[in-house]
Write a protein that holds these residues in place. Structure first.
Motif, PDB file in Angstrom:
ATOM      1  N   VAL A   1       0.837  -1.208   0.000  1.00  0.00           N
ATOM      2  CA  VAL A   1       0.000   0.000   0.000  1.00  0.00           C
ATOM      3  C   VAL A   1       0.874   1.261   0.000  1.00  0.00           C
ATOM      4  N   LEU A   2       2.081   1.164   0.570  1.00  0.00           N
ATOM      5  CA  LEU A   2       2.993   2.314   0.520  1.00  0.00           C
ATOM      6  C   LEU A   2       3.636   2.442  -0.861  1.00  0.00           C
ATOM      7  N   ASN A   3       4.010   1.301  -1.463  1.00  0.00           N
ATOM      8  CA  ASN A   3       4.588   1.347  -2.804  1.00  0.00           C
ATOM      9  C   ASN A   3       3.605   1.920  -3.816  1.00  0.00           C
ATOM     10  N   GLU A   4       2.329   1.513  -3.689  1.00  0.00           N
ATOM     11  CA  GLU A   4       1.297   2.033  -4.601  1.00  0.00           C
ATOM     12  C   GLU A   4       1.064   3.529  -4.412  1.00  0.00           C
ATOM     13  N   SER A   5       1.427   4.030  -3.217  1.00  0.00           N
ATOM     14  CA  SER A   5       1.153   5.438  -2.906  1.00  0.00           C
ATOM     15  C   SER A   5       2.297   6.380  -3.269  1.00  0.00           C
ATOM     16  N   LYS A   6       3.413   5.845  -3.752  1.00  0.00           N
ATOM     17  CA  LYS A   6       4.551   6.704  -4.086  1.00  0.00           C
ATOM     18  C   LYS A   6       4.153   7.699  -5.170  1.00  0.00           C
ATOM     19  N   GLY A   7       4.460   8.967  -4.928  1.00  0.00           N
ATOM     20  CA  GLY A   7       4.123  10.009  -5.886  1.00  0.00           C
ATOM     21  C   GLY A   7       2.687  10.484  -5.764  1.00  0.00           C
ATOM     22  N   LYS A   8       1.958   9.893  -4.787  1.00  0.00           N
ATOM     23  CA  LYS A   8       0.547  10.274  -4.607  1.00  0.00           C
ATOM     24  C   LYS A   8       0.335  10.853  -3.211  1.00  0.00           C
ATOM     25  N   ASN A   9      -0.831  11.449  -3.003  1.00  0.00           N
ATOM     26  CA  ASN A   9      -1.148  12.027  -1.697  1.00  0.00           C
ATOM     27  C   ASN A   9      -1.428  10.948  -0.664  1.00  0.00           C
ATOM     28  N   ILE A  10      -0.916  11.172   0.546  1.00  0.00           N
ATOM     29  CA  ILE A  10      -1.199  10.282   1.674  1.00  0.00           C
ATOM     30  C   ILE A  10      -1.580  11.119   2.893  1.00  0.00           C
ATOM     31  N   LEU A  11      -2.234  10.451   3.844  1.00  0.00           N
ATOM     32  CA  LEU A  11      -2.514  11.037   5.155  1.00  0.00           C
ATOM     33  C   LEU A  11      -1.720  10.247   6.176  1.00  0.00           C
ATOM     34  N   VAL A  12      -0.916  10.936   6.969  1.00  0.00           N
ATOM     35  CA  VAL A  12      -0.069  10.275   7.955  1.00  0.00           C
ATOM     36  C   VAL A  12      -0.520  10.683   9.354  1.00  0.00           C
ATOM     37  N   GLU A  13      -0.882   9.703  10.171  1.00  0.00           N
ATOM     38  CA  GLU A  13      -1.222   9.998  11.571  1.00  0.00           C
ATOM     39  C   GLU A  13       0.012   9.771  12.429  1.00  0.00           C
ATOM     40  N   LEU A  14       0.334  10.783  13.250  1.00  0.00           N
ATOM     41  CA  LEU A  14       1.510  10.713  14.109  1.00  0.00           C
ATOM     42  C   LEU A  14       1.119  10.435  15.564  1.00  0.00           C
ATOM     43  N   LYS A  15       2.087   9.913  16.318  1.00  0.00           N
ATOM     44  CA  LYS A  15       1.835   9.564  17.723  1.00  0.00           C
ATOM     45  C   LYS A  15       1.623  10.779  18.618  1.00  0.00           C
ATOM     46  N   ASN A  16       1.969  11.984  18.136  1.00  0.00           N
ATOM     47  CA  ASN A  16       1.697  13.179  18.938  1.00  0.00           C
ATOM     48  C   ASN A  16       0.321  13.763  18.628  1.00  0.00           C
ATOM     49  N   GLY A  17      -0.514  12.999  17.914  1.00  0.00           N
ATOM     50  CA  GLY A  17      -1.883  13.434  17.659  1.00  0.00           C
ATOM     51  C   GLY A  17      -2.051  14.283  16.416  1.00  0.00           C
ATOM     52  N   LYS A  18      -0.936  14.609  15.736  1.00  0.00           N
ATOM     53  CA  LYS A  18      -1.035  15.440  14.529  1.00  0.00           C
ATOM     54  C   LYS A  18      -1.246  14.586  13.284  1.00  0.00           C
ATOM     55  N   THR A  19      -1.827  15.206  12.260  1.00  0.00           N
ATOM     56  CA  THR A  19      -2.035  14.536  10.980  1.00  0.00           C
ATOM     57  C   THR A  19      -1.339  15.348   9.897  1.00  0.00           C
ATOM     58  N   ILE A  20      -0.545  14.646   9.070  1.00  0.00           N
ATOM     59  CA  ILE A  20       0.184  15.302   7.986  1.00  0.00           C
ATOM     60  C   ILE A  20      -0.359  14.806   6.658  1.00  0.00           C
ATOM     61  N   SER A  21      -0.650  15.737   5.751  1.00  0.00           N
ATOM     62  CA  SER A  21      -1.095  15.418   4.401  1.00  0.00           C
ATOM     63  C   SER A  21      -0.012  15.835   3.417  1.00  0.00           C
ATOM     64  N   GLY A  22       0.161  15.085   2.329  1.00  0.00           N
ATOM     65  CA  GLY A  22       1.167  15.462   1.342  1.00  0.00           C
ATOM     66  C   GLY A  22       1.497  14.306   0.421  1.00  0.00           C
ATOM     67  N   LYS A  23       2.467  14.529  -0.485  1.00  0.00           N
ATOM     68  CA  LYS A  23       2.836  13.516  -1.469  1.00  0.00           C
ATOM     69  C   LYS A  23       3.945  12.635  -0.903  1.00  0.00           C
ATOM     70  N   LEU A  24       3.745  11.316  -0.951  1.00  0.00           N
ATOM     71  CA  LEU A  24       4.773  10.374  -0.491  1.00  0.00           C
ATOM     72  C   LEU A  24       5.868  10.264  -1.550  1.00  0.00           C
ATOM     73  N   ILE A  25       7.107  10.555  -1.148  1.00  0.00           N
ATOM     74  CA  ILE A  25       8.229  10.449  -2.079  1.00  0.00           C
ATOM     75  C   ILE A  25       8.960   9.122  -1.896  1.00  0.00           C
ATOM     76  N   ALA A  26       9.249   8.765  -0.626  1.00  0.00           N
ATOM     77  CA  ALA A  26      10.022   7.543  -0.374  1.00  0.00           C
ATOM     78  C   ALA A  26       9.757   7.039   1.036  1.00  0.00           C
ATOM     79  N   PHE A  27      10.005   5.741   1.231  1.00  0.00           N
ATOM     80  CA  PHE A  27       9.937   5.163   2.581  1.00  0.00           C
ATOM     81  C   PHE A  27      10.988   4.065   2.667  1.00  0.00           C
TER      82      PHE A  27
END
Lengths: 77, 77, 77, 77, 77, 77, 77
Positions: free
Chosen positions: C10-36
């Protein structure tokens, strides 16, 4: 060719000199850096706990700090 | 064939440039990235703690930050 | 024979596309996944912190996030 | 001789089926298990956050969850 | 010569029997132990969350619990 | 030449004897140490939760405790 | 050529002598250091919990402390 820099360089340059260590429990330790290892375990001499404003809270002397408690280390004056 | 991108690319591109580092204790550090390693241990120069609005809270200078305290790193202006 | 599925698909399919990332400090980050990488360290572009309702709280741009801060990653719209 | 049972058997049996995932931040995710790895990183489809009483709080869709956030996984109805 | 005892012996003896599992989030799970691995990941059947006084709070059924959430495991009656 | 002492010696000497175990959740467990491994996973018999003043709070019997929950272990009377 | 110093030197020098151990739960333990290992697991004799002002809160005697609970160790008087 430029030499590759590593994060530990700043610790190597600080050996035998004063450092400020911020710990995860909110305390700050000032003192002379004697040694460190790859886990950032460090040993210090003339260590003392200092307040935010830099005043001595408690004299400690020789001190071993477990690396996983350390947030940051900066060269002191 | 396209070159494989890696997360560390953004850190490599930021060497010698300003970065913003968010720490797990809620603090934000601004300064020049000098070096990093695979644990995301980093060393910085001209480091300073900054407020949410970007104002300087405290001047630090040279700084080593233990990787496990870091949430995120973004290239600064 | 069916190909073995892996969580990273699911991460490989999302490369170059928008993702929503939930962090352990309660914040949410939106943006384009470049690499993992296998630690789930990720790099993003056009990253921004978003509120629960999806509104932009803060523009970040390029961003490196340390894997151990990540709760979950979902493909965005 | 009886075959040795392993904890991952219950996850293997649940592939392609509904599961309930309890997270360390107190949230519960319902959805179809697609894949997992030895760190218990998982990927899901039709994922949604559900309340204690099982009502949908938020639709997510495809989702990657980092293994170290997971408390438990149970096969759903 | 006496056979060397290991902590996992008590888990091996409990396979197929009822156990009480205390979790780091303060919850207690009762049920039949099916399998465990060296990380103390476990799988259970007829699992249910129970109160301090032993009353059933919630029926779960089959359950996978990630080892790092477990405080202790004791054989049940 | 003096034999090299190791921290585990105190645990080896305590096998089959009463110990007091302090846990990271603030609880204290008393009972007979049966076995331990390098992660400090331990198994006990006649285990019981005791109060600060040493009174029995809860009888447990056989008990497996995951090593990462343990603060300290001391030989009991 | 100068001998390379290591953080563990201060622990080796303290074997058989009094140390002060600060723990992550805010407690301080005083006593004689008997042994330590690379995880900073330590064993002590004549261990006692002491208050900030150095008064004995609780006599313990022999004690094993798990390394991951330790903040710092300093040679005592």
């Amino acid at each position: 060719m430029a030499e590759q820099k590593r994060p530990f360089d700043v610790l190597n340059e600080s050996k035998g000199k004063n450092i400020l260590v911020e710990l995860k429990n909110g305390k700050t330790i000032s003192g002379k850096l004697i040694a460190f290892d790859p886990h950032i375990n460090i040993s210090m001499e003339n260590a003392k706990e200092v307040s935010q404003s830099g005043e001595t809270v408690r004299e400690v002397g020789k001190l071993f700090i477990r690396g996983d408690m350390i947030i940051s280390i900066s060269p002191g004056e």
